[in-house]
Design a protein around this motif. Structure first.
Motif, PDB file in Angstrom:
ATOM      1  N   GLU A  77       0.753  -1.202   0.048  1.00  0.00           N
ATOM      2  CA  GLU A  77       0.304   0.140  -0.012  1.00  0.00           C
ATOM      3  C   GLU A  77       0.905   1.130   0.019  1.00  0.00           C
ATOM      4  O   GLU A  77       0.586   2.283   0.632  1.00  0.00           O
ATOM      5  CB  GLU A  77      -0.947   0.004   1.102  1.00  0.00           C
ATOM      6  N   ASP A 117      -0.919   5.971  -2.243  1.00  0.00           N
ATOM      7  CA  ASP A 117      -2.422   6.196  -1.891  1.00  0.00           C
ATOM      8  C   ASP A 117      -3.028   7.472  -2.951  1.00  0.00           C
ATOM      9  O   ASP A 117      -2.271   7.881  -3.819  1.00  0.00           O
ATOM     10  CB  ASP A 117      -2.235   6.675  -0.520  1.00  0.00           C
ATOM     11  N   GLY A 118      -4.267   7.505  -2.511  1.00  0.00           N
ATOM     12  CA  GLY A 118      -4.621   8.441  -3.543  1.00  0.00           C
ATOM     13  C   GLY A 118      -4.457   9.779  -3.504  1.00  0.00           C
ATOM     14  O   GLY A 118      -4.605  10.663  -4.634  1.00  0.00           O
ATOM     15  N   SER A 119      -3.826  10.676  -2.551  1.00  0.00           N
ATOM     16  CA  SER A 119      -3.137  11.669  -2.511  1.00  0.00           C
ATOM     17  C   SER A 119      -2.128  11.903  -3.873  1.00  0.00           C
ATOM     18  O   SER A 119      -1.841  13.068  -4.060  1.00  0.00           O
ATOM     19  CB  SER A 119      -2.883  12.249  -1.257  1.00  0.00           C
ATOM     20  N   ASP A 154      -1.682  -2.246 -10.174  1.00  0.00           N
ATOM     21  CA  ASP A 154      -1.052  -2.627  -9.145  1.00  0.00           C
ATOM     22  C   ASP A 154      -0.509  -4.043  -9.409  1.00  0.00           C
ATOM     23  O   ASP A 154      -1.130  -5.176  -9.334  1.00  0.00           O
ATOM     24  CB  ASP A 154      -1.998  -2.944  -8.188  1.00  0.00           C
ATOM     25  N   VAL A 201      -0.570  -0.581  -3.827  1.00  0.00           N
ATOM     26  CA  VAL A 201      -1.659   0.361  -3.773  1.00  0.00           C
ATOM     27  C   VAL A 201      -2.592   0.258  -2.768  1.00  0.00           C
ATOM     28  O   VAL A 201      -3.134  -0.870  -2.530  1.00  0.00           O
ATOM     29  CB  VAL A 201      -2.251   0.442  -5.264  1.00  0.00           C
ATOM     30  N   ALA A 202      -2.810   1.498  -2.157  1.00  0.00           N
ATOM     31  CA  ALA A 202      -3.981   1.364  -1.206  1.00  0.00           C
ATOM     32  C   ALA A 202      -5.155   1.480  -2.037  1.00  0.00           C
ATOM     33  O   ALA A 202      -5.593   2.650  -2.231  1.00  0.00           O
ATOM     34  CB  ALA A 202      -3.833   2.428  -0.117  1.00  0.00           C
ATOM     35  N   TYR A 203      -5.885   0.481  -1.913  1.00  0.00           N
ATOM     36  CA  TYR A 203      -6.981   0.286  -3.168  1.00  0.00           C
ATOM     37  C   TYR A 203      -8.173   1.409  -2.768  1.00  0.00           C
ATOM     38  O   TYR A 203      -8.327   1.996  -3.551  1.00  0.00           O
ATOM     39  CB  TYR A 203      -7.358  -1.056  -2.991  1.00  0.00           C
ATOM     40  N   ASP A 204      -8.670   1.272  -1.842  1.00  0.00           N
ATOM     41  CA  ASP A 204      -9.779   2.113  -1.528  1.00  0.00           C
ATOM     42  C   ASP A 204      -9.412   3.603  -1.631  1.00  0.00           C
ATOM     43  O   ASP A 204     -10.186   4.252  -2.375  1.00  0.00           O
ATOM     44  CB  ASP A 204     -10.145   1.997  -0.099  1.00  0.00           C
ATOM     45  N   SER A 205      -8.191   4.032  -1.195  1.00  0.00           N
ATOM     46  CA  SER A 205      -7.828   5.406  -1.453  1.00  0.00           C
ATOM     47  C   SER A 205      -7.841   5.573  -2.776  1.00  0.00           C
ATOM     48  O   SER A 205      -8.090   6.733  -3.120  1.00  0.00           O
ATOM     49  CB  SER A 205      -6.537   5.722  -0.536  1.00  0.00           C
ATOM     50  N   VAL A 206      -6.842   4.930  -3.439  1.00  0.00           N
ATOM     51  CA  VAL A 206      -6.689   5.388  -4.961  1.00  0.00           C
ATOM     52  C   VAL A 206      -7.782   5.184  -5.695  1.00  0.00           C
ATOM     53  O   VAL A 206      -8.216   5.821  -6.853  1.00  0.00           O
ATOM     54  CB  VAL A 206      -5.763   4.280  -5.415  1.00  0.00           C
TER      55      VAL A 206
END
Length: 297
Positions: free
Chosen positions: A216, A219-221, A231, A251-256
């Motif tokens: 992870e 992340d989405g940021s 990924d 990859v932080a799945y939910d965030s991305v």
């Protein structure tokens, strides 16, 4: 709405195409054969090999497996590879990595006949890939290329960032994306552990391929809105489950997924494609070695 890229479905299409090619080879009196060699007591490696053998059986490829004792000499492994190189019924040879510390991994890769190197790791095949004349594309990067094509992700003119510089994924992935032709023509940046300010490199990326081997890590940021995120990572982390762990990507799945236009899940994304492309390369190798045209998907 973020599109989830279904690697299982695309891999099934590839396997179906490979099975058709197996039929074409059969009409010419050829049964493609893949030899796997395991010199390890690692349960994960044993599982990977058994999955590859099962995949072969499903599409009609003859699977040949050889176990070499993990304590045996390097010479024993090299003799095994030499024997498989010389067999007419073996069209692809794969030595499951890692090998024990007393065996030179690079020498293992050099020992495999380049025409039977269905992993695409022999120096000759690496050179051909870089030169734009690939004999066999490495399975994971080629699988990623197939996923992008299946979901109409445009690489031509795109800004792509590959996170990771391994010989298995990062380097060949970057080479495929930058090549002239379909699936390439991207402006490609390779980032790694010595990259400073990774966020700035990702800020304008249309395509991100995460292959850093760090759970992870992205992340989405760090992702621009609408980017396609592939990924490649698969990491085992402690979790409150019956098994005591869960599998997560790089990859932080939910965030991305909140910002990406398309994303691959873990599991079910790149992994199935890696295995499918091994079958693809094996059938291609059989066709090359017997001068039979096969219409690969």
């Amino acid at each position: 709405m973020t599109e989830v890229i279904d690697g299982e479905a695309v891999a099934a299409d590839v396997r179906a195409g490979v099975a058709d090619c197996v039929d074409t080879l059969a009409d010419a009196g050829v049964t493609p054969g893949l030899a796997t060699v395991l010199m390890s007591d690692d349960p994960a490696s044993e599982t990977y090999v058994s999955m590859k053998q099962r995949d072969c059986e499903e599409v009609g490829i003859e699977g040949i497996h050889v176990d070499v004792d993990a304590d045996a000499s390097a010479a024993t492994l090299f003799e095994t590879i030499d024997e498989l190189n010389g067999r007419d019924d073996v069209h692809g040879v794969l030595v499951q990595l890692p090998v024990p510390a007393h065996v030179d991994r690079r020498e293992v890769l050099r020992r495999i006949d380049p025409e039977k190197d269905v992993d695409g790791f022999h120096p000759e095949n690496v050179g051909r890939l870089v030169a734009g004349d690939a004999r066999y594309k490495p399975c994971t990067p080629h699988g990623v290329q197939k996923l992008l094509a299946a979901y109409d992700v445009e690489t031509d003119g795109a800004d792509a960032v590959v996170i990771g510089r391994s010989d298995i994924v990062g380097k060949p992935m970057a080479n495929l994306l930058v090549q002239k032709g379909p699936g390439g023509n991207a402006t490609t940046t390779v980032c790694h552990s010595h990259t400073s300010d990774l966020e700035s490199k990702l800020a304008d990326a249309d395509i991100v391929v995460a292959a850093a081997g760090i759970p992870e890590f992205v992340d989405g940021s760090m992702i621009t809105s609408g980017a396609t995120v592939i990924d490649v990572g698969i990491n085992r982390v402690d979790a409150d489950t019956d098994r005591g762990y869960e599998l997560v990507g790089d990859v932080a799945y939910d965030s991305v997924a909140d910002v990406a236009g398309a994303i691959t899940p873990v599991p079910g994304g790149v992994g199935p494609m890696t295995r499918a492309m091994l079958l693809y390369n094996t059938v291609k190798a059989a066709g090359r070695q017997h001068d039979v045209d096969v219409d690969l998907p």
